[in-house]
Design an enzyme around this catalytic site. Sequence first.
Site, PDB file in Angstrom:
ATOM      1  N   SER A  64      54.497  45.491  41.119  1.00 24.75           N
ATOM      2  CA  SER A  64      53.424  46.135  41.884  1.00 24.75           C
ATOM      3  C   SER A  64      53.809  46.491  43.312  1.00 24.75           C
ATOM      4  O   SER A  64      53.072  47.227  43.979  1.00 24.75           O
ATOM      5  CB  SER A  64      52.173  45.250  41.893  1.00 24.75           C
ATOM      6  OG  SER A  64      51.554  45.257  40.632  1.00 24.75           O
ATOM      7  N   LYS A  67      53.818  50.131  43.998  1.00 24.56           N
ATOM      8  CA  LYS A  67      52.582  50.867  44.260  1.00 24.56           C
ATOM      9  C   LYS A  67      52.525  51.400  45.691  1.00 24.56           C
ATOM     10  O   LYS A  67      51.886  52.430  45.952  1.00 24.56           O
ATOM     11  CB  LYS A  67      51.374  49.971  43.992  1.00 24.56           C
ATOM     12  CG  LYS A  67      51.257  49.499  42.543  1.00 24.56           C
ATOM     13  CD  LYS A  67      50.179  48.436  42.399  1.00 24.56           C
ATOM     14  CE  LYS A  67      50.080  47.917  40.967  1.00 24.56           C
ATOM     15  NZ  LYS A  67      49.097  46.813  40.833  1.00 24.56           N
ATOM     16  N   TYR A 191      53.937  55.040  35.189  1.00 27.42           N
ATOM     17  CA  TYR A 191      53.533  53.769  35.809  1.00 27.42           C
ATOM     18  C   TYR A 191      54.414  52.606  35.351  1.00 27.42           C
ATOM     19  O   TYR A 191      54.893  51.804  36.174  1.00 27.42           O
ATOM     20  CB  TYR A 191      52.064  53.500  35.487  1.00 27.42           C
ATOM     21  CG  TYR A 191      51.561  52.183  36.007  1.00 27.42           C
ATOM     22  CD1 TYR A 191      51.326  52.004  37.370  1.00 27.42           C
ATOM     23  CD2 TYR A 191      51.332  51.113  35.152  1.00 27.42           C
ATOM     24  CE1 TYR A 191      50.868  50.786  37.857  1.00 27.42           C
ATOM     25  CE2 TYR A 191      50.867  49.891  35.633  1.00 27.42           C
ATOM     26  CZ  TYR A 191      50.643  49.740  36.985  1.00 27.42           C
ATOM     27  OH  TYR A 191      50.198  48.526  37.466  1.00 27.42           O
ATOM     28  N   TYR A 243      45.346  41.232  45.952  1.00 28.38           N
ATOM     29  CA  TYR A 243      44.185  41.147  45.052  1.00 28.38           C
ATOM     30  C   TYR A 243      43.176  40.131  45.584  1.00 28.38           C
ATOM     31  O   TYR A 243      42.797  40.193  46.745  1.00 28.38           O
ATOM     32  CB  TYR A 243      44.645  40.854  43.618  1.00 28.38           C
ATOM     33  CG  TYR A 243      45.849  41.651  43.229  1.00 28.38           C
ATOM     34  CD1 TYR A 243      45.805  43.048  43.222  1.00 28.38           C
ATOM     35  CD2 TYR A 243      47.056  41.044  42.915  1.00 28.38           C
ATOM     36  CE1 TYR A 243      46.923  43.809  42.892  1.00 28.38           C
ATOM     37  CE2 TYR A 243      48.189  41.795  42.589  1.00 28.38           C
ATOM     38  CZ  TYR A 243      48.106  43.170  42.581  1.00 28.38           C
ATOM     39  OH  TYR A 243      49.200  43.918  42.265  1.00 28.38           O
ATOM     40  N   VAL A 261      54.265  40.835  40.420  1.00 32.94           N
ATOM     41  CA  VAL A 261      54.360  39.687  39.532  1.00 32.94           C
ATOM     42  C   VAL A 261      55.806  39.367  39.146  1.00 32.94           C
ATOM     43  O   VAL A 261      56.063  38.358  38.485  1.00 32.94           O
ATOM     44  CB  VAL A 261      53.492  39.854  38.265  1.00 32.94           C
ATOM     45  CG1 VAL A 261      52.025  39.923  38.639  1.00 32.94           C
ATOM     46  CG2 VAL A 261      53.932  41.063  37.448  1.00 32.94           C
TER      47      VAL A 261
END
Length: 308
Positions: A64, A67, A191, A243, A261
Amino acid sequence: MPDLARCLAEAYDIALPHRGKGKVADYIPALARVDPMRFGMALALPDGTLHVAGDADMPFSIQSVSKVFTLALALRRVGTGLWDSVGREPSGSAFNSIVQLESEAGIPRNPLINAGAIATTDRLIDGRDADVVTQEILDFVRARAGDDGVGIDLDVALSESQTGARNRSLAHFMDAFGTLRHPVETALGVYFRQCAIAMSCRQLARAGLFLAMAGRDPLTGEQLVEAHRARRINAIMMLCGHYDNSGEFAFRVGLPGKSGVGGGILCIAPGQGSIAVWSPGLDDAGTSLVGAIALEHFAYAAGWSVFD
């Protein structure tokens, strides 16, 4: 001025005894095989100086953290129109939660949760071939890292695709609301591959420098995104980068950051530099447990915080 090399070494030594704690992301089979005892750190400064510790040159799946780079590219390509497809608010939920999508008409809360990142990637595609867009992301990251050796771990990408039922659910749900502009598998194909980019801490810290310097790569002089957009990317990282653990990270570290992760964290100190850490054991929110400890101690020792 603090001795930043010493600060990094001290942070590494303080966090080192915690190696092996936390849980490796075993729901992605290719990540489940990573040695939980690995731990690296790298600090990149605007003058090109790099300080490293531990496994700083071992590539890992950035997941991630990718991103952030895709968000920068999407803002550069479609500008403020991106916000028609994704919000800018903290979610307070897990990275792969579907709950808010139903109550908020298929618009994900922010670009750093999985649904928001899929929507951002969908907008970056902008009618183009998926392989072309994947290469654009990879080329951008390679240029920022100053290393053409950065690549996509195809085993990880395949593993993610084969176990990506939750992400497919998020994408189909958004598609049902008309949020996506391309077929679900087209968006997910890009993605999954962007998340499977493999980098070392040294490469990742160097790649993040443009966000520390108002959108300009200090080593090439290129203005990659406008200064106001770099500030906003940093703001989203601060509010949403971890998050449902973003508030705790801001409280403890005081810098914008983005976790993955795979165990990596990219942290930005505006005007100062960027720090990358990697240790695969995750806390309950999916952030590297050892990495967060190291960053907290480094930020304190260096006196780096956006709240000063």
